[in-house]
Design a protein around this motif. Structure first.
Motif, PDB file in Angstrom:
ATOM      1  N   PHE A  23     -32.860  28.304 124.783  1.00 20.63           N
ATOM      2  CA  PHE A  23     -31.902  27.721 123.847  1.00 20.63           C
ATOM      3  C   PHE A  23     -30.711  27.120 124.573  1.00 20.63           C
ATOM      4  CE2 PHE A  23     -28.448  27.991 120.656  1.00 20.63           C
ATOM      5  CZ  PHE A  23     -29.019  27.182 119.691  1.00 20.63           C
ATOM      6  N   ASP A  24     -30.393  25.880 124.219  1.00 17.91           N
ATOM      7  CA  ASP A  24     -29.237  25.154 124.743  1.00 17.91           C
ATOM      8  C   ASP A  24     -28.507  24.584 123.536  1.00 17.91           C
ATOM      9  OD1 ASP A  24     -27.574  22.996 125.622  1.00 17.91           O
ATOM     10  OD2 ASP A  24     -28.701  22.880 127.494  1.00 17.91           O
ATOM     11  N   GLU A  25     -27.394  25.186 123.161  1.00 22.42           N
ATOM     12  CA  GLU A  25     -26.736  24.840 121.897  1.00 22.42           C
ATOM     13  C   GLU A  25     -26.305  23.379 121.815  1.00 22.42           C
ATOM     14  OE1 GLU A  25     -23.502  26.723 118.772  1.00 22.42           O
ATOM     15  OE2 GLU A  25     -23.654  27.520 120.814  1.00 22.42           O
ATOM     16  N   PRO A  26     -25.635  22.808 122.841  1.00 31.05           N
ATOM     17  CA  PRO A  26     -25.262  21.390 122.727  1.00 31.05           C
ATOM     18  C   PRO A  26     -26.477  20.476 122.587  1.00 31.05           C
ATOM     19  CG  PRO A  26     -23.983  22.461 124.452  1.00 31.05           C
ATOM     20  CD  PRO A  26     -25.035  23.427 124.043  1.00 31.05           C
ATOM     21  N   ARG A  27     -27.512  20.764 123.353  1.00 32.37           N
ATOM     22  CA  ARG A  27     -28.714  19.937 123.269  1.00 32.37           C
ATOM     23  C   ARG A  27     -29.408  20.116 121.919  1.00 32.37           C
ATOM     24  NH1 ARG A  27     -33.836  20.134 127.472  1.00 32.37           N
ATOM     25  NH2 ARG A  27     -34.850  18.229 126.732  1.00 32.37           N
ATOM     26  N   PHE A  28     -29.398  21.346 121.418  1.00 28.96           N
ATOM     27  CA  PHE A  28     -29.994  21.637 120.110  1.00 28.96           C
ATOM     28  C   PHE A  28     -29.325  20.795 119.027  1.00 28.96           C
ATOM     29  CE2 PHE A  28     -30.546  24.253 116.262  1.00 28.96           C
ATOM     30  CZ  PHE A  28     -31.895  24.538 116.327  1.00 28.96           C
ATOM     31  N   ALA A  29     -28.024  20.575 119.170  1.00 25.81           N
ATOM     32  CA  ALA A  29     -27.281  19.807 118.169  1.00 25.81           C
ATOM     33  C   ALA A  29     -27.469  18.301 118.302  1.00 25.81           C
ATOM     34  CB  ALA A  29     -25.791  20.152 118.276  1.00 25.81           C
ATOM     35  N   SER A  30     -27.778  17.824 119.531  1.00 29.33           N
ATOM     36  CA  SER A  30     -27.760  16.368 119.764  1.00 29.33           C
ATOM     37  C   SER A  30     -29.125  15.742 120.008  1.00 29.33           C
ATOM     38  CB  SER A  30     -26.860  16.051 120.966  1.00 29.33           C
ATOM     39  OG  SER A  30     -27.376  16.652 122.144  1.00 29.33           O
ATOM     40  N   ASP A  31     -30.125  16.543 120.378  1.00 26.56           N
ATOM     41  CA  ASP A  31     -31.421  16.009 120.806  1.00 26.56           C
ATOM     42  C   ASP A  31     -32.485  16.462 119.801  1.00 26.56           C
ATOM     43  OD1 ASP A  31     -33.912  15.575 122.022  1.00 26.56           O
ATOM     44  OD2 ASP A  31     -33.146  15.940 124.040  1.00 26.56           O
ATOM     45  N   LEU A  32     -32.922  15.578 118.939  1.00 32.67           N
ATOM     46  CA  LEU A  32     -33.849  15.940 117.867  1.00 32.67           C
ATOM     47  C   LEU A  32     -35.189  16.409 118.417  1.00 32.67           C
ATOM     48  CD1 LEU A  32     -34.437  16.134 114.863  1.00 32.67           C
ATOM     49  CD2 LEU A  32     -35.116  13.702 114.894  1.00 32.67           C
ATOM     50  N   ALA A  33     -35.709  15.725 119.438  1.00 30.83           N
ATOM     51  CA  ALA A  33     -37.003  16.120 120.002  1.00 30.83           C
ATOM     52  C   ALA A  33     -36.923  17.524 120.600  1.00 30.83           C
ATOM     53  CB  ALA A  33     -37.431  15.110 121.064  1.00 30.83           C
ATOM     54  N   TYR A  34     -35.847  17.785 121.328  1.00 30.44           N
ATOM     55  CA  TYR A  34     -35.668  19.133 121.890  1.00 30.44           C
ATOM     56  C   TYR A  34     -35.554  20.168 120.767  1.00 30.44           C
ATOM     57  CZ  TYR A  34     -33.194  23.243 123.534  1.00 30.44           C
ATOM     58  OH  TYR A  34     -32.810  24.547 123.760  1.00 30.44           O
ATOM     59  N   ARG A  35     -34.788  19.850 119.730  1.00 28.76           N
ATOM     60  CA  ARG A  35     -34.596  20.782 118.615  1.00 28.76           C
ATOM     61  C   ARG A  35     -35.936  21.150 117.985  1.00 28.76           C
ATOM     62  NH1 ARG A  35     -30.079  21.412 114.840  1.00 28.76           N
ATOM     63  NH2 ARG A  35     -30.834  22.290 112.862  1.00 28.76           N
ATOM     64  N   ARG A  36     -36.770  20.148 117.760  1.00 31.46           N
ATOM     65  CA  ARG A  36     -38.076  20.426 117.151  1.00 31.46           C
ATOM     66  C   ARG A  36     -38.948  21.284 118.064  1.00 31.46           C
ATOM     67  NH1 ARG A  36     -39.125  14.260 114.915  1.00 31.46           N
ATOM     68  NH2 ARG A  36     -38.068  14.531 112.880  1.00 31.46           N
ATOM     69  N   ALA A  37     -38.950  20.947 119.359  1.00 30.33           N
ATOM     70  CA  ALA A  37     -39.762  21.710 120.311  1.00 30.33           C
ATOM     71  C   ALA A  37     -39.273  23.146 120.397  1.00 30.33           C
ATOM     72  CB  ALA A  37     -39.712  21.048 121.687  1.00 30.33           C
ATOM     73  N   TYR A  38     -37.946  23.316 120.427  1.00 27.69           N
ATOM     74  CA  TYR A  38     -37.412  24.683 120.499  1.00 27.69           C
ATOM     75  C   TYR A  38     -37.804  25.472 119.249  1.00 27.69           C
ATOM     76  CZ  TYR A  38     -34.618  28.788 120.372  1.00 27.69           C
ATOM     77  OH  TYR A  38     -34.259  30.110 120.278  1.00 27.69           O
TER      78      TYR A  38
END
Length: 383
Positions: free
Chosen positions: A239-254
């Motif tokens: 989990f990377d909170e800033p990336r989770f908020a800004s990167d949709l592809a990363y958010r979905r994968a996470y």
């Protein structure tokens, strides 16, 4: 009279230095011991995570922290006593001992600073001879039936695990008694100290699982009687909170990886969740750990590998009666109890085959790259 020693020394970096440090092979002279000091020769040492952290200068340059130009690392190992100062009463030349890294203590004997790490003026077992104080050793049982390389691995990871598990399991049992929860689910992220803790939990009737992405380490986990779970089934579970908020592809994968992980927890625990989660990783897995935790569950750690600061919603954790345990090595009475129990019950790690002292720099690089087992051993003065 002085004692000459070959050492691998870590030198201080320059301000702002972010490069990994190299160990320097050199010779030093040690004075004859005074007061409660003694001279010992290491037999085996075990490379530990704190040594890699020191070479990476993360989270700190320990030489600069100690205000010393160089440090000799290594606080897990077995040594033979060579010479003792006049105030040493319970140790004698020729005796085999474990390094006991509780160096600077509080009023109750709990460690504040670790020998051969952040405790000023201490040196470790990356040396053919070492100067230390009597309270930094624990005598091995006379005529121990166990291999000394296994004891070297035990002296750091297993004593840490003993103290941590004692508090974590005791906390769980204050909330849920054995008649209510006879076989708790205990899971863990991390390496050798996590495995030592889970092995201890297994021996106390718990159902244990450790996650690892490395097939060799999973085999070691299974040989210890702990269920190994392939972490690479959940490839984006970091989990990377800033990336989770800004990167949709990363958010979905996470979220896909987290959901798969939580389904696995539900399947393996029958929907109960994890009663004790041993977490030596930190921030990347913290969100998933809390979601996997059972009501009245415990998260326990004695380390801070990835992320020294964590956040959670206090109201949610209060309602769930989640408890958070933090320990730092052990006090002497716990070390003595751990040694006695290990001797009687064969609770010692499966150590890697020892490598020669000359190859310590190679071993350091291999550990940093994840190319060792949980307990990498180096032979200094093998018997």
């Amino acid at each position: 009279m002085t004692y000459r020693a070959r050492v691998f020394a870590l030198y201080a970096g320059t301000p702002g230095d972010t490069l990994d440090a190299e160990l320097v092979d050199e010779t030093i002279d040690l004075p004859r011991p005074q007061g409660d000091q003694l001279i010992a020769e290491p037999i085996y040492g075990c490379w530990a995570g704190n040594m890699t952290h020191a070479l990476q200068r993360r989270p700190a340059d320990i030489c600069r922290q100690r205000n010393e130009p160089k440090v000799v690392l290594g606080n897990s190992g077995v040594v033979r006593v060579l010479d003792v100062g006049p105030d040493v009463r319970d140790l004698r030349p020729g005796q085999l001992c474990l390094l006991f890294s509780a160096s600077v203590l509080d009023a109750h004997g709990y460690p504040i600073k670790a020998f051969a790490y952040d405790a000023p003026g201490t040196m470790g077992c990356l040396a053919t001879r070492m100067l230390l104080r009597a309270h930094e050793l624990l005598a091995l049982p006379d005529g121990t039936r166990h291999d000394l390389a296994r004891w070297a691995a035990f002296s750091g990871a297993s004593i840490t695990a003993w103290s941590n598990w004692e508090l974590a399991f005791g906390t769980l049992r204050l909330q849920l008694h054995a008649d209510e929860l006879p076989a708790p689910h205990v899971w863990g992220w991390g390496g050798g100290t996590t495995l030592a803790t889970l092995d201890l939990a297994r021996r106390h009737g718990c159902r244990t699982v450790q996650l690892s992405a490395d097939p060799g380490r999973r085999a070691l986990i299974e040989r210890a009687g702990v269920t190994a779970l392939a972490r690479d089934q959940f490839p984006a579970l970091a989990f990377d909170e800033p990336r989770f908020a800004s990167d949709l592809a990363y958010r979905r994968a996470y979220l896909d990886s987290e959901a798969a992980f939580l389904r696995e927890v539900e399947r393996r625990t029958g929907g109960e969740g994890v009663h004790v989660f041993v977490d030596y990783i930190g921030q990347p897995v913290w969100r998933a750990t809390l979601k996997a935790l059972a009501r009245q569950g415990v998260v326990t750690t004695a380390g801070w590998k990835l992320g020294m600061s964590l956040g959670h919603l206090r109201a949610t954790e209060c309602i769930a009666r989640h408890q958070f345990i933090h320990t730092h090595f052990a006090r002497r009475s716990q070390g003595l109890a751990a040694v006695a129990w290990a001797e009687a019950h064969d609770w010692l790690p499966e150590a890697d085959p020892p490598v020669a002292f000359d190859r310590v720099p190679e071993l350091a690089r291999a550990h940093a790259d994840g190319r060792t087992g949980f307990y990498p051993i180096f032979a200094v003065n093998p018997l």
